[in-house]
Design an enzyme around this catalytic site. Sequence first.
Site, PDB file in Angstrom:
ATOM      1  N   THR A 129       8.415  -2.656 -10.614  1.00 51.27           N
ATOM      2  CA  THR A 129       8.561  -2.124  -9.254  1.00 51.27           C
ATOM      3  C   THR A 129       9.655  -1.071  -9.104  1.00 51.27           C
ATOM      4  O   THR A 129      10.682  -1.116  -9.803  1.00 51.27           O
ATOM      5  CB  THR A 129       8.878  -3.283  -8.281  1.00 51.27           C
ATOM      6  OG1 THR A 129       9.341  -2.756  -7.037  1.00 51.27           O
ATOM      7  CG2 THR A 129       9.964  -4.209  -8.818  1.00 51.27           C
ATOM      8  N   GLU A 131      11.653  -1.104  -6.837  1.00 49.04           N
ATOM      9  CA  GLU A 131      12.858  -1.788  -6.365  1.00 49.04           C
ATOM     10  C   GLU A 131      13.924  -1.864  -7.462  1.00 49.04           C
ATOM     11  O   GLU A 131      15.100  -2.085  -7.175  1.00 49.04           O
ATOM     12  CB  GLU A 131      12.524  -3.202  -5.877  1.00 49.04           C
ATOM     13  CG  GLU A 131      11.733  -3.253  -4.577  1.00 49.04           C
ATOM     14  CD  GLU A 131      12.539  -2.840  -3.349  1.00 49.04           C
ATOM     15  OE1 GLU A 131      13.681  -3.293  -3.209  1.00 49.04           O
ATOM     16  OE2 GLU A 131      12.018  -2.051  -2.547  1.00 49.04           O
ATOM     17  N   TYR A 153      15.056 -10.270  -5.478  1.00 49.22           N
ATOM     18  CA  TYR A 153      13.723  -9.901  -5.975  1.00 49.22           C
ATOM     19  C   TYR A 153      13.844  -8.868  -7.098  1.00 49.22           C
ATOM     20  O   TYR A 153      13.265  -9.013  -8.177  1.00 49.22           O
ATOM     21  CB  TYR A 153      12.888  -9.336  -4.810  1.00 49.22           C
ATOM     22  CG  TYR A 153      11.619  -8.618  -5.228  1.00 49.22           C
ATOM     23  CD1 TYR A 153      10.470  -9.331  -5.551  1.00 49.22           C
ATOM     24  CD2 TYR A 153      11.560  -7.221  -5.283  1.00 49.22           C
ATOM     25  CE1 TYR A 153       9.294  -8.679  -5.934  1.00 49.22           C
ATOM     26  CE2 TYR A 153      10.401  -6.562  -5.654  1.00 49.22           C
ATOM     27  CZ  TYR A 153       9.268  -7.294  -5.978  1.00 49.22           C
ATOM     28  OH  TYR A 153       8.112  -6.648  -6.347  1.00 49.22           O
ATOM     29  N   LYS A 157      12.872  -9.087 -11.055  1.00 50.10           N
ATOM     30  CA  LYS A 157      11.897  -8.149 -11.642  1.00 50.10           C
ATOM     31  C   LYS A 157      12.511  -7.365 -12.808  1.00 50.10           C
ATOM     32  O   LYS A 157      11.795  -6.935 -13.705  1.00 50.10           O
ATOM     33  CB  LYS A 157      11.386  -7.186 -10.559  1.00 50.10           C
ATOM     34  CG  LYS A 157      10.334  -7.815  -9.641  1.00 50.10           C
ATOM     35  CD  LYS A 157       8.975  -7.863 -10.319  1.00 50.10           C
ATOM     36  CE  LYS A 157       7.876  -8.341  -9.397  1.00 50.10           C
ATOM     37  NZ  LYS A 157       6.557  -8.370 -10.045  1.00 50.10           N
TER      38      LYS A 157
HETATM   39  P1  NAP Z   1       0.962 -10.021  -2.983  1.00 49.88           P
HETATM   40  O1  NAP Z   1      -0.142  -9.546  -2.108  1.00 49.88           O
HETATM   41  O2  NAP Z   1       2.144 -10.678  -2.375  1.00 49.88           O
HETATM   42  O3  NAP Z   1       0.308 -11.031  -4.055  1.00 49.88           O
HETATM   43  C1  NAP Z   1       1.121 -11.863  -4.864  1.00 49.88           C
HETATM   44  C2  NAP Z   1       0.215 -12.789  -5.646  1.00 49.88           C
HETATM   45  O4  NAP Z   1       1.024 -13.651  -6.463  1.00 49.88           O
HETATM   46  C3  NAP Z   1      -0.656 -13.716  -4.765  1.00 49.88           C
HETATM   47  O5  NAP Z   1      -1.925 -13.846  -5.350  1.00 49.88           O
HETATM   48  C4  NAP Z   1       0.104 -15.042  -4.866  1.00 49.88           C
HETATM   49  O6  NAP Z   1      -0.697 -16.167  -4.659  1.00 49.88           O
HETATM   50  C5  NAP Z   1       0.555 -14.976  -6.315  1.00 49.88           C
HETATM   51  N1  NAP Z   1       1.618 -15.950  -6.616  1.00 49.88           N
HETATM   52  C6  NAP Z   1       2.835 -16.073  -6.036  1.00 49.88           C
HETATM   53  N2  NAP Z   1       3.503 -17.097  -6.572  1.00 49.88           N
HETATM   54  C7  NAP Z   1       2.705 -17.643  -7.521  1.00 49.88           C
HETATM   55  C8  NAP Z   1       2.825 -18.743  -8.415  1.00 49.88           C
HETATM   56  N3  NAP Z   1       3.923 -19.498  -8.434  1.00 49.88           N
HETATM   57  N4  NAP Z   1       1.801 -19.022  -9.254  1.00 49.88           N
HETATM   58  C9  NAP Z   1       0.669 -18.289  -9.224  1.00 49.88           C
HETATM   59  N5  NAP Z   1       0.484 -17.238  -8.388  1.00 49.88           N
HETATM   60  C10 NAP Z   1       1.488 -16.915  -7.548  1.00 49.88           C
HETATM   61  O7  NAP Z   1       1.518  -8.835  -3.884  1.00 49.88           O
HETATM   62  P2  NAP Z   1       0.866  -7.407  -4.216  1.00 49.88           P
HETATM   63  O8  NAP Z   1       1.301  -6.434  -3.184  1.00 49.88           O
HETATM   64  O9  NAP Z   1      -0.565  -7.573  -4.533  1.00 49.88           O
HETATM   65  O10 NAP Z   1       1.679  -7.019  -5.543  1.00 49.88           O
HETATM   66  C11 NAP Z   1       1.222  -7.394  -6.838  1.00 49.88           C
HETATM   67  C12 NAP Z   1       2.387  -7.350  -7.813  1.00 49.88           C
HETATM   68  O11 NAP Z   1       2.918  -6.042  -7.859  1.00 49.88           O
HETATM   69  C13 NAP Z   1       3.561  -8.255  -7.481  1.00 49.88           C
HETATM   70  O12 NAP Z   1       4.098  -8.719  -8.691  1.00 49.88           O
HETATM   71  C14 NAP Z   1       4.549  -7.339  -6.778  1.00 49.88           C
HETATM   72  O13 NAP Z   1       5.876  -7.836  -6.934  1.00 49.88           O
HETATM   73  C15 NAP Z   1       4.322  -6.056  -7.555  1.00 49.88           C
HETATM   74  N6  NAP Z   1       4.576  -4.793  -6.837  1.00 49.88           N
HETATM   75  C16 NAP Z   1       3.976  -4.561  -5.642  1.00 49.88           C
HETATM   76  C17 NAP Z   1       4.173  -3.342  -5.012  1.00 49.88           C
HETATM   77  C18 NAP Z   1       3.506  -3.022  -3.687  1.00 49.88           C
HETATM   78  O14 NAP Z   1       3.936  -2.061  -3.039  1.00 49.88           O
HETATM   79  N7  NAP Z   1       2.472  -3.756  -3.285  1.00 49.88           N
HETATM   80  C19 NAP Z   1       4.966  -2.356  -5.618  1.00 49.88           C
HETATM   81  C20 NAP Z   1       5.544  -2.647  -6.850  1.00 49.88           C
HETATM   82  C21 NAP Z   1       5.332  -3.844  -7.464  1.00 49.88           C
HETATM   83  P3  NAP Z   1      -0.944 -16.767  -3.148  1.00 49.88           P
HETATM   84  O15 NAP Z   1      -2.030 -15.923  -2.554  1.00 49.88           O
HETATM   85  O16 NAP Z   1      -1.351 -18.172  -3.446  1.00 49.88           O
HETATM   86  O17 NAP Z   1       0.366 -16.639  -2.423  1.00 49.88           O
HETATM   87  O1  G4F Z   2       7.465  -3.121   3.621  1.00 47.70           O
HETATM   88  P1  G4F Z   2       8.693  -3.659   3.011  1.00 47.70           P
HETATM   89  O2  G4F Z   2       9.007  -5.098   3.275  1.00 47.70           O
HETATM   90  O3  G4F Z   2       8.612  -3.351   1.474  1.00 47.70           O
HETATM   91  P2  G4F Z   2       9.715  -3.244   0.309  1.00 47.70           P
HETATM   92  O4  G4F Z   2      10.941  -4.003   0.632  1.00 47.70           O
HETATM   93  O5  G4F Z   2       9.862  -1.812  -0.016  1.00 47.70           O
HETATM   94  O6  G4F Z   2       8.979  -4.017  -0.884  1.00 47.70           O
HETATM   95  C1  G4F Z   2       7.624  -3.742  -1.228  1.00 47.70           C
HETATM   96  O7  G4F Z   2       7.580  -2.645  -2.114  1.00 47.70           O
HETATM   97  C2  G4F Z   2       8.238  -2.867  -3.383  1.00 47.70           C
HETATM   98  C3  G4F Z   2       8.116  -1.566  -4.194  1.00 47.70           C
HETATM   99  O8  G4F Z   2       9.170  -0.705  -3.875  1.00 47.70           O
HETATM  100  C4  G4F Z   2       7.570  -4.033  -4.074  1.00 47.70           C
HETATM  101  F1  G4F Z   2       8.168  -4.250  -5.288  1.00 47.70           F
HETATM  102  C5  G4F Z   2       7.673  -5.285  -3.218  1.00 47.70           C
HETATM  103  O9  G4F Z   2       6.951  -6.340  -3.855  1.00 47.70           O
HETATM  104  C6  G4F Z   2       7.037  -5.001  -1.857  1.00 47.70           C
HETATM  105  O10 G4F Z   2       5.653  -4.836  -2.030  1.00 47.70           O
HETATM  106  O11 G4F Z   2       9.966  -2.823   3.501  1.00 47.70           O
HETATM  107  C7  G4F Z   2      10.033  -1.418   3.369  1.00 47.70           C
HETATM  108  C8  G4F Z   2      11.262  -0.880   4.122  1.00 47.70           C
HETATM  109  C9  G4F Z   2      12.563  -1.633   3.812  1.00 47.70           C
HETATM  110  O12 G4F Z   2      13.616  -0.711   3.643  1.00 47.70           O
HETATM  111  C10 G4F Z   2      12.822  -2.450   5.055  1.00 47.70           C
HETATM  112  O13 G4F Z   2      14.198  -2.680   5.329  1.00 47.70           O
HETATM  113  O14 G4F Z   2      11.027  -1.049   5.517  1.00 47.70           O
HETATM  114  C11 G4F Z   2      12.196  -1.556   6.115  1.00 47.70           C
HETATM  115  N1  G4F Z   2      11.820  -2.256   7.355  1.00 47.70           N
HETATM  116  C12 G4F Z   2      12.190  -1.874   8.597  1.00 47.70           C
HETATM  117  N2  G4F Z   2      11.718  -2.743   9.501  1.00 47.70           N
HETATM  118  C13 G4F Z   2      11.112  -3.387   7.445  1.00 47.70           C
HETATM  119  C14 G4F Z   2      11.042  -3.701   8.800  1.00 47.70           C
HETATM  120  N3  G4F Z   2      10.493  -4.147   6.496  1.00 47.70           N
HETATM  121  C15 G4F Z   2       9.797  -5.255   6.920  1.00 47.70           C
HETATM  122  N4  G4F Z   2       9.151  -5.999   6.006  1.00 47.70           N
HETATM  123  N5  G4F Z   2       9.737  -5.593   8.251  1.00 47.70           N
HETATM  124  C16 G4F Z   2      10.342  -4.857   9.227  1.00 47.70           C
HETATM  125  O15 G4F Z   2      10.266  -5.182  10.415  1.00 47.70           O
END
Ligand code: NAP
Ligand code: G4F
Length: 378
Positions: A129, A131, A153, A157
């Site tokens: 990520t 992050e 987090y 990671k």
């Molecule tokens: P998500 O929607 O939160 O999905 C997370 C998945 O992990 C869900 O299927 C969840 O299962 C499963 N999980 C959590 N704890 C578990 C456990 N103990 N055992 C088995 N499964 C478990 O996340 P996403 O947005 O698809 O992201 C996918 C991956 O990419 C994550 O690793 C995230 O950290 C990483 N990532 C995401 C972003 C982004 O912007 N979306 C960016 C960078 C990296 P449940 O449905 O049962 O909760």
């Molecule tokens: O949408 P966010 O919660 O995503 P964040 O923290 O960037 O994390 C997501 O992206 C990461 C990749 O860079 C992944 F690794 C991670 O698993 C996840 O998918 O927050 C984005 C930004 C933050 O700066 C937060 O402080 O939005 C700001 N924010 C402002 N108001 C808020 C809010 N975030 C959330 N969730 N809720 C608010 O009301």
Amino acid sequence: MSKDIALITGVTGQDGSFLSEFLLAKGYEVHGVIRRSSVDYRERIAHLEGTPCFHLHYADMTDSMSMVKLVGKVKPTEIYNLAAQSHVQVSFDSPEFTADVDAVGVLRVLEAVRACGLEHTCRIYQASTSELYGKVEEVPQNENTPFHPYSPYAVAKLYGYWIVKEYREAYNMYCCSGILFNHESERRGETFVTRKITLAAARIAQGKQEKLFLGNMSSLRDWGYAKDYVECMWLILQQEKPEDFVIATGVQHSVREFAYQAFKAAGIELKFEGEGLYEKGVCVSVHHPIVGVKPSETLVGKVLIEVSEDFYRPTDVVNLWGDPTKAKTKLGWNPQTTTFDQLVEIMVKYDMQKVAADSVASTVRTNLAEYLEKGVVL
Ligand code: NAP
Ligand code: G4F
């Protein structure tokens, strides 16, 4: 020729669901890991259940034995390790669980592959990520930018990133990290900022919600479309040599800009006034949205967005901006397949329809209950 077999952890998540569709379309046999919960939440993959090449298995990232047994049974040729406690703010409340799943969980997957003797036949993708860049040390960020994780987090990671690199070098395994910047979609969890905004915009436009409370609106992100990003996960595993890649659009926007654009797509023109905790988003006019009915004129002049300290983080990452040059050059990937405006439009359109459908369903339920109470035979 033997079939490609993919094992996806996190299959019920946003990315897991899009990746399953992508791999099934490529002819893979897809196995997904689900975990037991009292409510079986499989909405994102419900449409895939019953597909002949799609199989689900119970296991948990915190349970080594379940992972070893599953890897041994499925014998995957590719593993996509997407499972994580993926919410940054939640990681401050549950740091130990986050470390168990997001850090040690990665080690469990790698060791399961070795224990099953698949270390030279199975390729592994790790969901890393942006992050990791955290309190950023340069802008934009690329594969050589130093890491400075800034939440429990991100620290978890970072372990995942380094243990993958270590196993690649120590055991000559094909394992790599995709350092993905934020990617969103109509399937995004409802507490991430983009989805929280698009749902609120749809509800406010349809008179189902009064106001939206947000945290730091000045935070900057490089937002892409999740459906485009899962293709990169696959491309990363198809290279000759295992390497890590930054996946991003190369374009940056603030949370405020996302909110402005989302409300506009829902038919509400906003203007922002004030600063910090006192900043407000006020409705200046209403118009016909991309889909659905025009919001009520009574919204004009009302404060629709306010700031709440509840959504501020102890440490916040505020300047993420990715440089996707390596992915463009080596993977041949186009980071602009879906633009920022198109992404917002896709999400708002979906949520406008969802809110309208929920409203109809609720009216039908109420009417039905009234009929039944009156003894009407249907
Ligand atoms: P998500 O929607 O939160 O999905 C997370 C998945 O992990 C869900 O299927 C969840 O299962 C499963 N999980 C959590 N704890 C578990 C456990 N103990 N055992 C088995 N499964 C478990 O996340 P996403 O947005 O698809 O992201 C996918 C991956 O990419 C994550 O690793 C995230 O950290 C990483 N990532 C995401 C972003 C982004 O912007 N979306 C960016 C960078 C990296 P449940 O449905 O049962 O909760
Ligand atoms: O949408 P966010 O919660 O995503 P964040 O923290 O960037 O994390 C997501 O992206 C990461 C990749 O860079 C992944 F690794 C991670 O698993 C996840 O998918 O927050 C984005 C930004 C933050 O700066 C937060 O402080 O939005 C700001 N924010 C402002 N108001 C808020 C809010 N975030 C959330 N969730 N809720 C608010 O009301």
